[in-house]
Design an enzyme around this catalytic site. Structure first.
Site, short mmCIF file in Angstrom:
data_model
loop_
_atom_site.label_atom_id
_atom_site.label_comp_id
_atom_site.label_asym_id
_atom_site.label_seq_id
_atom_site.Cartn_x
_atom_site.Cartn_y
_atom_site.Cartn_z
N ASP A 1 0.86 -1.17 0.00
CA ASP A 1 0.00 0.00 0.00
C ASP A 1 0.91 1.23 0.00
O ASP A 1 2.13 1.12 0.20
CB ASP A 1 -0.89 -0.03 1.24
CG ASP A 1 -1.78 1.19 1.36
OD1 ASP A 1 -2.39 1.58 0.35
OD2 ASP A 1 -1.84 1.77 2.45
N ASP B 1 -0.35 5.12 1.01
CA ASP B 1 -0.69 6.09 2.06
C ASP B 1 -0.85 5.42 3.42
O ASP B 1 -1.61 4.46 3.56
CB ASP B 1 -1.98 6.82 1.70
CG ASP B 1 -1.82 7.66 0.45
OD1 ASP B 1 -1.24 8.75 0.54
OD2 ASP B 1 -2.26 7.21 -0.63
#
Length: 219
Positions: free
Chosen positions: A11, A13
């Site tokens: 991922d 953020d």
């Protein structure tokens, strides 16, 4: 190469870059400037969601005109900060990525963020040099918690999902990786996983330093 772990998908953020809190702060500031009250639970629920899902969520909880005003104001402030301010890296991400690069293990990014902002974050932080493959939220039919982002990232790497390990900070992201058939290491940022979700994870780690040790232990 370990046949049970052939690629790592990250991922963006909240996991690699410290931007979830920035997004939440931008949303809160936008709401305050417009005289709108946001429930704390709403902010938690929005962590890890794409811009499309964020707007849909706000429209479910606020009058549509108000929701769109809050959304547009917050996005403008968020984009301005990304362009002008430093984007902090999460502690431990560079040693982990350097180790994976030395191992020549394939790596990809799977983010609900739109392509233009994903590229901005990756380029401004220098993380782009670690990732030959990235998949953004506006490049799949459905974003997290749907598995599409992770499935596309694995396909781009040419690795079956079952042989990928995903690293995520948010519950919706972890659900997406699990739905794709991957093992997932959760490194919580703003929201802790539920006990049920934590039990499904390969590990829940307080930081990327501990996640690094988990991965090292798999060899």
């Amino acid at each position: 190469m370990n046949p049970a772990w052939q690629a790592t998908i990250f991922d963006l953020d909240g996991l690699m870059v410290d931007t979830e809190s920035l997004g939440t702060a931008s949303l809160s500031a936008a709401a305050r400037s417009l005289g709108v009250a946001l429930a704390p639970q709403w902010l938690d629920d929005l962590v890890g969601l794409s811009t499309t899902r964020t707007l849909a969520y706000l429209c479910e909880h606020l009058p549509e005109r108000t929701a769109r005003a809050v959304y547009e104001t917050s996005r403008s402030g968020y984009r301005r900060q990304l362009e002008e301010a430093e984007i902090p890296l999460r502690p431990g991400i560079l040693p982990l990525l350097d180790w994976l690069a030395d191992m020549t293990l394939p790596r990809a990014v799977a983010t609900s963020t739109q392509r233009v902002l994903a590229d901005l974050k990756l380029q401004r932080t220098g993380l782009d040099r670690y990732f030959p493959v990235s998949v953004a939220g506006d490049e799949v039919p459905a974003t997290k918690p749907a598995p599409d982002l992770y499935l596309k990232a694995a396909a781009c790497l040419g690795v079956p999902p079952v042989h990928c390990i995903a690293l995520e900070d948010s519950p919706v992201g972890a659900e997406a990786a699990l739905a794709a058939g991957m093992r997932v290491i959760i490194v919580p940022d703003m929201v802790q996983p539920s006990p049920s979700l934590a039990r499904q994870a390969l590990a829940v780690c307080p930081s990327l330093h501990e996640a690094y040790e988990v991965l090292r232990g798999l060899r």
